[in-house]
Scaffold this motif. Structure first.
Motif, PDB file in Angstrom:
ATOM      1  N   ARG A 253       0.831  -1.206   0.000  1.00  0.00           N
ATOM      2  CA  ARG A 253       0.000   0.000   0.000  1.00  0.00           C
ATOM      3  C   ARG A 253       0.864   1.254   0.000  1.00  0.00           C
ATOM      4  NH1 ARG A 253      -3.130  -2.681   3.879  1.00  0.00           N
ATOM      5  NH2 ARG A 253      -2.377  -1.276   5.514  1.00  0.00           N
ATOM      6  N   LYS A 257       0.891   4.150  -2.865  1.00  0.00           N
ATOM      7  CA  LYS A 257       0.608   5.559  -2.561  1.00  0.00           C
ATOM      8  C   LYS A 257       1.790   6.457  -2.918  1.00  0.00           C
ATOM      9  CE  LYS A 257      -2.721   4.606   1.137  1.00  0.00           C
ATOM     10  NZ  LYS A 257      -2.983   4.668   2.595  1.00  0.00           N
ATOM     11  N   THR A 425      -7.382   0.766  -4.719  1.00  0.00           N
ATOM     12  CA  THR A 425      -6.532   0.963  -5.907  1.00  0.00           C
ATOM     13  C   THR A 425      -7.381   1.296  -7.134  1.00  0.00           C
ATOM     14  OG1 THR A 425      -6.603  -1.324  -6.717  1.00  0.00           O
ATOM     15  CG2 THR A 425      -4.993  -0.821  -4.981  1.00  0.00           C
TER      16      THR A 425
END
Length: 458
Positions: A253, A257, A425
């Motif tokens: 993650r 990001k 996502t």
């Protein structure tokens, strides 16, 4: 095999005979090929209203489907088919052979037009998958547009006429009526039915439909567009669509990001860079699936979460074959590495053998790319009940066509379509976009749907 047409097939054939240019918007599984071949046979041998017929189709369909349909049905087996495929020499030889129907893949349309020029010999042209001519700037559209005045009959076949928006319709309808209904130019069509939206300087990136534009477009093409939905005519087994949430690790993650925020992931050997919005969108879709290409086309693995989810699905299938659609080459390679039993469809005669093997449950895990497996494949005879979308795609047309390889006429089992969606996502945005596109296309299909009972009862 003796041909016993369904009522909707008889109607489709009659409309072809009665209409010099027509769009048959038949959803997958409604037997549009045999309906069209039946009409062609009558035009050639009963009405003497056609002399030389050309079929333009996706490569695999051109190579296999039309000839196979002729061989399958008793009433069509006298038709001679010449496949205009392969090298230039092979194509020229095929064009010189005596045949009733000449079949060419759509990539060679430009070559065919240049080969004949003003001596265009085909009075009847069938465009199988008409929506592949939806881009008015494409070479294939421009080439076919040049020789359109020399055609007496044009038959357009597709189940996905407006995969992105109603803007897709203008080139397709133009190849039928040469601009009679929706205008002679794409510019005129836009001005009449759309307002400019997002733009950069003089370049418009988005067009928004004017009020009542849909209804006006539907009315304009209703006399040459016949729409049929499989759910209205076929007793298909249930199809269940499921979103399978895939949870990413904290590390994955954070990498996702970071690229989203900084447009850059730094590595020792080669960085991952997203310097435009389009590239960023594509890179984020890749990362959602577990890997991403760097600047040197190397592969940087981000996570194995989707591979783990796929393993659970394969185990739950309890030995029954599973079909998996992928979009990225690295997804294909990573799936093959995790699951050595996975196979894909080869080209030519080897591909036909693979189709036979799949339909006989000899392939436990079949990996397909929607672009190469979207049209003309009959894969519904295996005992498989599970379709998995490993990568999420933007194209409604490819999505619908791919799913219809299994959920189509002849299928006897309930089908479950699973989409592996990485949480938080681009996967979710992609799936949402497909749903919005499907809503718009369904409205078009409903608007021009063939009311056969009403016509017959009039």
């Amino acid at each position: 095999m003796k041909y016993k047409p369904h009522q909707y097939q008889e109607y489709a054939t009659e409309r072809i005979l009665d209409t010099n240019y027509i769009a048959l918007l038949l959803e997958m599984g409604l037997g549009k090929t045999v309906s069209t071949l039946t009409a062609i046979d009558r035009l050639l041998n009963d009405y003497f209203d056609a002399a030389r017929v050309l079929v333009i189709a996706p490569l695999r369909v051109a190579d296999d489907t039309w000839a196979r349909e002729v061989e399958k049905w008793d009433h069509l087996q006298h038709l001679r088919i010449s496949k205009v495929l392969g090298s230039v020499g092979a194509r020229r030889k095929a064009l010189k052979s005596e045949a009733d129907i000449y079949v060419i893949n759509r990539e060679n349309v430009e070559w065919l037009v240049s080969e004949y020029g003003n001596r265009w010999p085909f009075d009847t042209v069938v465009i199988d998958e008409l929506s592949s001519f939806k881009n008015s700037n494409s070479k294939r559209f421009r080439a076919l547009r040049r020789v359109r005045p020399m055609m007496k009959r044009v038959i357009g076949l597709t189940g996905t006429p407006a995969p992105n928006s109603l803007m897709d319709l203008w080139p397709q309808i133009y190849l039928l009526d040469q601009g009679e209904r929706l205008g002679k130019t794409i510019t005129g069509f836009r001005d009449r039915y759309f307002n400019p939206g997002a733009r950069s300087g003089h370049v418009v990136y988005e067009w928004k439909q004017k009020k009542e534009a849909e209804q006006r477009i539907y009315e304009a093409i209703s006399d040459i567009a016949v729409s049929m939905k499989a759910e209205d005519w076929l007793e298909l087994p249930e199809r269940i669509d499921r979103i399978v949430p895939v949870k990413l690790s904290q590390e994955a993650r954070e990498l996702y990001k970071k690229l989203e925020r900084d447009l850059l992931l730094e590595y020792v050997d080669a960085d991952v860079v997203a310097n435009t919005a389009a590239v960023l969108s594509n890179k984020l879709r890749q990362m959602a699936s577990g890997a991403v290409y760097d600047e040197d086309r190397g592969v940087k693995e981000i996570h194995k979460a989707k591979l783990d989810a796929l393993e659970d699905i394969i185990e739950a299938a309890q030995g029954k074959p599973v079909m998996v659609f992928y979009d990225f080459k690295h997804s294909f390679e990573r799936i093959q590495q995790r699951f050595p039993q996975a196979r894909t469809l080869r080209k030519g005669k080897d591909g036909n053998e693979d189709i036979r093997a799949w339909n006989n449950d000899e392939i436990p895990l079949l990996l397909l790319h929607p672009k190469s497996a979207g049209h003309g494949l009959n894969l519904q005879e295996s005992s498989s009940q599970t379709i998995v979308w490993y990568d999420q795609i933007w194209s409604l047309e490819e999505d619908q066509q791919a799913n219809a390889r299994v959920h189509r006429q002849g299928q006897t089992r309930r089908i479950v379509v699973m989409r592996l969606v990485a949480e938080g996502t681009m996967d979710q945005e992609t799936v949402d976009a497909l749903e919005r596109k499907a809503t718009g296309q369904n409205e078009l299909m409903e608007a021009v749907k063939a009311r056969i009972q009403k016509v017959r009862g009039a």
